[in-house]
Motif scaffolding. Structure first.
Motif, PDB file in Angstrom:
ATOM      1  N   ALA A   1       0.743  -1.427  -0.009  1.00  0.00           N
ATOM      2  CA  ALA A   1       0.245   0.409   0.182  1.00  0.00           C
ATOM      3  C   ALA A   1       0.848   1.183  -0.216  1.00  0.00           C
TER       4      ALA A   1
ATOM      5  N   ALA B   1       2.329   2.132  -3.659  1.00  0.00           N
ATOM      6  CA  ALA B   1       0.812   2.785  -4.857  1.00  0.00           C
ATOM      7  C   ALA B   1       0.537   4.247  -5.347  1.00  0.00           C
TER       8      ALA B   1
ATOM      9  N   ALA C   1       2.936  -7.162  -5.941  1.00  0.00           N
ATOM     10  CA  ALA C   1       1.191  -7.442  -5.112  1.00  0.00           C
ATOM     11  C   ALA C   1       0.871  -5.820  -5.288  1.00  0.00           C
ATOM     12  N   SER C   2       1.206  -4.746  -5.293  1.00  0.00           N
ATOM     13  CA  SER C   2       1.411  -2.389  -5.085  1.00  0.00           C
ATOM     14  C   SER C   2      -0.065  -2.979  -6.634  1.00  0.00           C
TER      15      SER C   2
ATOM     16  N   ASP D   1      -2.640  -4.979  -7.172  1.00  0.00           N
ATOM     17  CA  ASP D   1      -4.119  -4.132  -6.628  1.00  0.00           C
ATOM     18  C   ASP D   1      -4.545  -3.217  -7.141  1.00  0.00           C
ATOM     19  N   GLU D   2      -3.213  -2.611  -7.953  1.00  0.00           N
ATOM     20  CA  GLU D   2      -4.303  -1.354  -8.625  1.00  0.00           C
ATOM     21  C   GLU D   2      -4.923  -1.718  -9.554  1.00  0.00           C
TER      22      GLU D   2
ATOM     23  N   ALA E   1      -6.547  -4.570 -10.683  1.00  0.00           N
ATOM     24  CA  ALA E   1      -7.861  -5.584  -9.873  1.00  0.00           C
ATOM     25  C   ALA E   1      -8.783  -4.316  -9.739  1.00  0.00           C
ATOM     26  N   ALA E   2      -8.552  -3.449  -8.875  1.00  0.00           N
ATOM     27  CA  ALA E   2      -9.357  -2.035  -8.641  1.00  0.00           C
ATOM     28  C   ALA E   2      -9.496  -1.295  -9.290  1.00  0.00           C
TER      29      ALA E   2
ATOM     30  N   ALA F   1      -4.665 -10.091 -13.233  1.00  0.00           N
ATOM     31  CA  ALA F   1      -4.908  -9.386 -12.403  1.00  0.00           C
ATOM     32  C   ALA F   1      -6.371  -8.784 -13.290  1.00  0.00           C
TER      33      ALA F   1
END
Length: 364
Positions: A102, A105, A161-162, A165-166, A168-169, A216
């Motif tokens: 996080a 990001a 991972a960062s 995550d972004e 996918a969001a 992702a």
């Protein structure tokens, strides 16, 4: 979803080639979302755009690297003013500390939300109300932040991972309204550093990392932006052929096909920095081996070299055996002046309408 080359050719037998802005615009524009969104509309003539464009800051890598100094898990090991590739700050992870994804990001979700709030108030005419969102690759960010390939490995889990995550969001919230562009000059730079005998292993590692990001958001509209770098409008290296790009793209296409994921459209750079694109047919020979069905955006537009840009586009289409999916500069326009960026767009729109000699022959 990206179309096949055959379908793209049928759709554009008489239409101009779409113009693709790689993402960044000159600095005076990024401070005002409305101005940044309106600028391409005012300069694309009658050529279609692949999407609407807003990059919050063409200096993102510089600002992001500077921001890492605030993280308790990191210690700066080299300072720099980011005036060249050997003048950027780098860091190490403090013993006993771990990076939090996080904290790394890019803030793309909030930036995209702000851009859509303005885009939805604009009349874009025939341009799709789709927003282009640049996604700097985890591999590239790790190399810059760590300062070397050897040190970058420790950064990769948290950065991957960062990014995942972004991505996918973004896909979950906006779906087909966003065009996600994975930006990775480090891929071609890695091949430049590697010995020929090490390329198969390097390819496997790069494909695993890049396919992990694309997976992702497997249903997203993706563009893969290969690049030679453009810090201070200078490339990381001078390309001599497209061999490495084709090796990587073929392997990526195979890996994604095995996962049931479409291959992204590929922005293939030929122009770099202020140099003209190559017009040597040997430079493009590797494209004869490119998997059919991989759609290509030709990164050939160099505003000071219109003849070479036109010739390079024809050579790409000759090697591909059909038309390209789009036309673009070799990298974003963020290191150009407004006048130079406008000249680049003017040349791109002219080439988009002229078509190449191959297209003319095939549609005659």
């Amino acid at each position: 979803m990206p179309t096949t080359t055959t379908a793209a050719f049928a759709r554009r037998a008489t239409d101009p080639i779409p113009v693709h802005l790689v993402g960044s615009l000159p600095p005076p524009l990024h401070r005002d979302i409305r101005a940044a969104l309106a600028w391409p509309l005012a300069h694309c003539g009658y050529a279609p755009l692949t999407a609407m464009y807003y990059e919050p800051d063409p200096r993102w890598i510089i600002d992001w690297l500077d921001s890492l100094a605030r993280l308790p898990a990191l210690e700066q090991v080299r300072s720099g003013a980011s005036r060249g590739y050997d003048d950027v700050p780098c860091y190490r992870i403090r013993p006993g500390h771990e990076l939090d994804p996080a904290d790394l990001a890019m803030g793309r979700v909030a930036q995209t939300e702000a851009a859509f709030a303005v885009l939805d108030t604009l009349d874009t005419g025939a341009v799709p109300r789709r927003l282009h969102v640049g996604i700097p690759n985890a591999f590239d960010r790790a190399l810059f932040a760590a300062g070397s390939p050897e040190s970058a490995d420790e950064w990769m889990p948290a950065l991957q991972a960062s990014v995942v995550d972004e991505v996918a969001a973004l896909a979950a919230r906006w779906g087909d309204r966003v065009q996600l562009q994975l930006e990775t000059p480090a891929v071609l730079a890695a091949y430049q550093r590697a010995a020929r005998e090490d390329r198969p292993l390097l390819t496997a590692e790069l494909v695993q990392q890049v396919s992990g990001v694309i997976a992702a958001a497997p249903d997203a509209r993706w563009i893969l932006h290969l690049c030679y770098g453009d810090l201070e409008h200078e490339p990381l290296f001078t390309p001599v052929d497209l061999d490495a790009a084709v090796m990587f793209l073929n392997a990526l296409a195979d890996a994604l096909a095995a996962l049931g994921i479409p291959m992204p459209t590929v922005h293939l750079p030929v122009a770099h920095g202020s140099a003209p694109p190559s017009t040597d047919p040997a430079f493009f020979r590797a494209l004869l081996r490119l998997r059919r069905g991989i759609d290509v955006i030709a990164g050939v537009v160099a505003e000071d070299h219109p003849v070479e840009s036109r010739h390079a586009l024809a050579l790409i289409e000759d090697a591909l055996g059909g038309p390209v999916e789009g036309i673009a500069a070799g990298c974003g326009l963020g290191r150009r002046t407004l006048a130079a960026a406008a000249a680049n767009m003017a040349l791109a729109t002219r080439l988009a309408h002229e078509r190449s000699p191959l297209s003319a022959r095939r549609t005659a």
